[in-house]
Design a protein around this motif. Structure first.
Motif, PDB file in Angstrom:
ATOM      1  N   PHE A   1       0.506  -9.231  -9.137  1.00 27.42           N
ATOM      2  CA  PHE A   1      -0.600  -9.596  -8.501  1.00 27.42           C
ATOM      3  C   PHE A   1      -1.796  -9.053  -8.984  1.00 27.42           C
ATOM      4  CE2 PHE A   1       3.604  -8.607  -5.191  1.00 27.42           C
ATOM      5  CZ  PHE A   1       3.551  -9.439  -5.252  1.00 27.42           C
ATOM      6  N   ASP A   2      -2.727  -9.445  -8.081  1.00 28.45           N
ATOM      7  CA  ASP A   2      -4.000  -8.654  -8.679  1.00 28.45           C
ATOM      8  C   ASP A   2      -4.003  -8.392  -9.929  1.00 28.45           C
ATOM      9  OD1 ASP A   2      -4.690  -8.036  -5.598  1.00 28.45           O
ATOM     10  OD2 ASP A   2      -3.709  -6.418  -6.236  1.00 28.45           O
ATOM     11  N   LEU A   3      -3.825  -9.776 -10.564  1.00 29.05           N
ATOM     12  CA  LEU A   3      -4.425  -9.754 -11.988  1.00 29.05           C
ATOM     13  C   LEU A   3      -6.440 -10.099 -11.681  1.00 29.05           C
ATOM     14  CD1 LEU A   3      -2.998 -10.681 -14.665  1.00 29.05           C
ATOM     15  CD2 LEU A   3      -3.628 -12.932 -14.031  1.00 29.05           C
ATOM     16  N   GLU A   4      -6.004  -9.299 -13.218  1.00 24.72           N
ATOM     17  CA  GLU A   4      -7.659  -9.389 -13.516  1.00 24.72           C
ATOM     18  C   GLU A   4      -7.747  -9.978 -14.446  1.00 24.72           C
ATOM     19  OE1 GLU A   4      -9.595  -6.092 -11.975  1.00 24.72           O
ATOM     20  OE2 GLU A   4      -9.200  -6.359 -10.738  1.00 24.72           O
ATOM     21  N   PRO A   5      -9.438 -10.371 -15.807  1.00 24.81           N
ATOM     22  CA  PRO A   5      -9.114 -11.181 -16.954  1.00 24.81           C
ATOM     23  C   PRO A   5      -8.501  -9.703 -17.881  1.00 24.81           C
ATOM     24  CG  PRO A   5     -11.274 -11.259 -15.761  1.00 24.81           C
ATOM     25  CD  PRO A   5     -10.371 -10.057 -14.253  1.00 24.81           C
ATOM     26  N   THR A   6      -9.041  -8.826 -17.208  1.00 24.46           N
ATOM     27  CA  THR A   6      -8.640  -7.249 -18.386  1.00 24.46           C
ATOM     28  C   THR A   6      -7.618  -6.471 -18.636  1.00 24.46           C
ATOM     29  OG1 THR A   6      -9.045  -5.907 -17.563  1.00 24.46           O
ATOM     30  CG2 THR A   6     -10.403  -6.951 -19.380  1.00 24.46           C
ATOM     31  N   SER A   7      -6.288  -7.339 -17.539  1.00 24.44           N
ATOM     32  CA  SER A   7      -4.597  -7.422 -17.369  1.00 24.44           C
ATOM     33  C   SER A   7      -4.131  -6.757 -18.134  1.00 24.44           C
ATOM     34  CB  SER A   7      -4.438  -7.730 -16.103  1.00 24.44           C
ATOM     35  OG  SER A   7      -4.830  -7.335 -14.979  1.00 24.44           O
ATOM     36  N   ARG A   8      -3.037  -6.850 -18.347  1.00 27.12           N
ATOM     37  CA  ARG A   8      -2.161  -5.889 -19.511  1.00 27.12           C
ATOM     38  C   ARG A   8      -0.734  -4.609 -18.577  1.00 27.12           C
ATOM     39  NH1 ARG A   8      -4.327  -6.504 -24.511  1.00 27.12           N
ATOM     40  NH2 ARG A   8      -1.481  -7.039 -25.322  1.00 27.12           N
ATOM     41  N   LEU A   9       0.018  -5.245 -19.279  1.00 24.13           N
ATOM     42  CA  LEU A   9       1.340  -4.667 -19.356  1.00 24.13           C
ATOM     43  C   LEU A   9       1.364  -3.317 -20.160  1.00 24.13           C
ATOM     44  CD1 LEU A   9       4.139  -7.433 -19.472  1.00 24.13           C
ATOM     45  CD2 LEU A   9       2.975  -6.288 -17.081  1.00 24.13           C
TER      46      LEU A   9
ATOM     47  N   LEU B   1      -7.171   3.772 -30.310  1.00 26.21           N
ATOM     48  CA  LEU B   1      -7.344   3.216 -28.768  1.00 26.21           C
ATOM     49  C   LEU B   1      -7.590   4.868 -27.537  1.00 26.21           C
ATOM     50  CD1 LEU B   1      -4.595   0.664 -28.174  1.00 26.21           C
ATOM     51  CD2 LEU B   1      -7.230   0.714 -27.908  1.00 26.21           C
ATOM     52  N   ASP B   2      -7.712   6.353 -28.230  1.00 24.00           N
ATOM     53  CA  ASP B   2      -7.819   7.613 -28.275  1.00 24.00           C
ATOM     54  C   ASP B   2      -9.425   7.206 -27.800  1.00 24.00           C
ATOM     55  OD1 ASP B   2      -8.004   9.992 -27.825  1.00 24.00           O
ATOM     56  OD2 ASP B   2      -9.148  10.505 -28.833  1.00 24.00           O
ATOM     57  N   GLY B   3      -8.805   7.531 -25.758  1.00 20.98           N
ATOM     58  CA  GLY B   3     -10.066   7.219 -24.465  1.00 20.98           C
ATOM     59  C   GLY B   3      -9.956   6.311 -24.268  1.00 20.98           C
ATOM     60  N   LEU B   4      -8.615   5.398 -23.795  1.00 17.67           N
ATOM     61  CA  LEU B   4      -8.203   4.917 -23.334  1.00 17.67           C
ATOM     62  C   LEU B   4      -8.497   4.527 -21.919  1.00 17.67           C
ATOM     63  CD1 LEU B   4      -7.815   1.197 -23.680  1.00 17.67           C
ATOM     64  CD2 LEU B   4      -5.469   1.987 -23.025  1.00 17.67           C
ATOM     65  N   THR B   5      -9.396   3.802 -20.978  1.00 15.78           N
ATOM     66  CA  THR B   5      -9.060   4.251 -19.886  1.00 15.78           C
ATOM     67  C   THR B   5      -8.851   2.615 -18.724  1.00 15.78           C
ATOM     68  OG1 THR B   5     -11.208   4.750 -19.857  1.00 15.78           O
ATOM     69  CG2 THR B   5     -10.902   4.199 -17.545  1.00 15.78           C
ATOM     70  N   VAL B   6      -7.725   2.818 -18.172  1.00  9.67           N
ATOM     71  CA  VAL B   6      -6.937   0.982 -17.492  1.00  9.67           C
ATOM     72  C   VAL B   6      -7.123   1.636 -15.762  1.00  9.67           C
ATOM     73  CG1 VAL B   6      -5.361   1.264 -19.418  1.00  9.67           C
ATOM     74  CG2 VAL B   6      -4.032   3.072 -17.569  1.00  9.67           C
ATOM     75  N   ARG B   7      -6.949   1.433 -14.908  1.00 10.88           N
ATOM     76  CA  ARG B   7      -6.469   1.684 -13.303  1.00 10.88           C
ATOM     77  C   ARG B   7      -4.983   1.308 -12.739  1.00 10.88           C
ATOM     78  NH1 ARG B   7      -8.380  -2.427 -10.777  1.00 10.88           N
ATOM     79  NH2 ARG B   7      -9.900  -3.331 -11.176  1.00 10.88           N
ATOM     80  N   LEU B   8      -4.481   1.148 -12.430  1.00  9.03           N
ATOM     81  CA  LEU B   8      -3.906   0.781 -11.567  1.00  9.03           C
ATOM     82  C   LEU B   8      -4.155  -0.736 -10.336  1.00  9.03           C
ATOM     83  CD1 LEU B   8      -1.267   3.730 -10.595  1.00  9.03           C
ATOM     84  CD2 LEU B   8      -1.037   1.885 -12.741  1.00  9.03           C
ATOM     85  N   PRO B   9      -3.596  -1.343 -10.434  1.00  8.56           N
ATOM     86  CA  PRO B   9      -4.852  -2.960  -9.247  1.00  8.56           C
ATOM     87  C   PRO B   9      -3.794  -1.982  -7.972  1.00  8.56           C
ATOM     88  CG  PRO B   9      -2.072  -3.228 -10.379  1.00  8.56           C
ATOM     89  CD  PRO B   9      -2.527  -2.191 -11.417  1.00  8.56           C
ATOM     90  N   ALA B  10      -4.661  -2.337  -7.100  1.00 16.55           N
ATOM     91  CA  ALA B  10      -4.416  -1.958  -5.807  1.00 16.55           C
ATOM     92  C   ALA B  10      -3.380  -2.538  -5.264  1.00 16.55           C
ATOM     93  CB  ALA B  10      -5.505  -3.113  -4.836  1.00 16.55           C
ATOM     94  N   SER B  11      -2.455  -3.612  -5.607  1.00 18.58           N
ATOM     95  CA  SER B  11      -1.511  -4.510  -5.065  1.00 18.58           C
ATOM     96  C   SER B  11      -0.484  -4.251  -6.289  1.00 18.58           C
ATOM     97  CB  SER B  11      -1.215  -5.444  -4.563  1.00 18.58           C
ATOM     98  OG  SER B  11      -2.187  -6.011  -3.482  1.00 18.58           O
ATOM     99  N   THR B  12       0.916  -3.972  -5.933  1.00 13.76           N
ATOM    100  CA  THR B  12       1.477  -3.430  -7.046  1.00 13.76           C
ATOM    101  C   THR B  12       3.946  -4.103  -6.500  1.00 13.76           C
ATOM    102  OG1 THR B  12       2.685  -2.039  -8.938  1.00 13.76           O
ATOM    103  CG2 THR B  12       2.067  -0.855  -6.543  1.00 13.76           C
ATOM    104  N   ARG B  13       3.950  -4.108  -7.579  1.00 12.88           N
ATOM    105  CA  ARG B  13       5.735  -4.226  -7.195  1.00 12.88           C
ATOM    106  C   ARG B  13       6.324  -3.492  -7.544  1.00 12.88           C
ATOM    107  NH1 ARG B  13       7.203 -10.819  -8.626  1.00 12.88           N
ATOM    108  NH2 ARG B  13       5.585 -12.247  -7.777  1.00 12.88           N
ATOM    109  N   ASN B  14       6.045  -1.878  -7.532  1.00 10.48           N
ATOM    110  CA  ASN B  14       6.430  -1.184  -7.653  1.00 10.48           C
ATOM    111  C   ASN B  14       6.727  -0.613  -6.673  1.00 10.48           C
ATOM    112  OD1 ASN B  14       7.507   1.248  -8.556  1.00 10.48           O
ATOM    113  ND2 ASN B  14       6.252   1.732 -10.922  1.00 10.48           N
ATOM    114  N   LEU B  15       8.405   0.157  -6.319  1.00  7.47           N
ATOM    115  CA  LEU B  15       8.310   0.687  -4.925  1.00  7.47           C
ATOM    116  C   LEU B  15       7.983   1.954  -5.182  1.00  7.47           C
ATOM    117  CD1 LEU B  15      11.330  -2.003  -3.757  1.00  7.47           C
ATOM    118  CD2 LEU B  15       8.800  -2.226  -3.145  1.00  7.47           C
ATOM    119  N   LEU B  16       8.137   2.593  -6.493  1.00 11.17           N
ATOM    120  CA  LEU B  16       7.668   3.629  -6.043  1.00 11.17           C
ATOM    121  C   LEU B  16       6.794   4.210  -5.832  1.00 11.17           C
ATOM    122  CD1 LEU B  16      10.109   4.188  -9.882  1.00 11.17           C
ATOM    123  CD2 LEU B  16      11.016   4.551  -7.480  1.00 11.17           C
ATOM    124  N   LEU B  17       5.943   3.490  -5.326  1.00 17.88           N
ATOM    125  CA  LEU B  17       4.414   4.239  -5.968  1.00 17.88           C
ATOM    126  C   LEU B  17       3.943   3.860  -4.755  1.00 17.88           C
ATOM    127  CD1 LEU B  17       2.752   2.376  -9.428  1.00 17.88           C
ATOM    128  CD2 LEU B  17       3.423   5.161  -8.403  1.00 17.88           C
TER     129      LEU B  17
END
Length: 67
Positions: A32-40, A50-66
């Motif tokens: 869900f919410d695929l963006e141009p800079t989406s990765r797994l 990659l020290d300091g790499l910044t990522v964010r979680l998308p607004a929607s997710t299939r991970n039921l734990l969240l």
């Protein structure tokens, strides 16, 4: 084959990553919410470069734990 580790990488950090494999690209088609800079997240191998790499979680997710 779950894509629950979908993250969105900050554009300036995205350029530091190697290209996604064909398998990763296929899995990203399922997120869900695929963006141009989406990765797994599970496919990003952390290195000193990659020290300091910044990522964010998308607004929607299939991970039921969240929920």
């Amino acid at each position: 084959a779950c894509a629950t580790c979908h993250v969105v990488v900050r554009p300036e950090d995205f350029e530091k990553l190697p290209p996604a494999s064909e398998d990763e690209t296929d899995m990203l088609d399922l997120v869900f919410d695929l963006e141009p800079t989406s990765r797994l997240g599970c496919q990003i191998t952390m290195t000193e470069a990659l020290d300091g790499l910044t990522v964010r979680l998308p607004a929607s997710t299939r991970n039921l734990l969240l929920r």
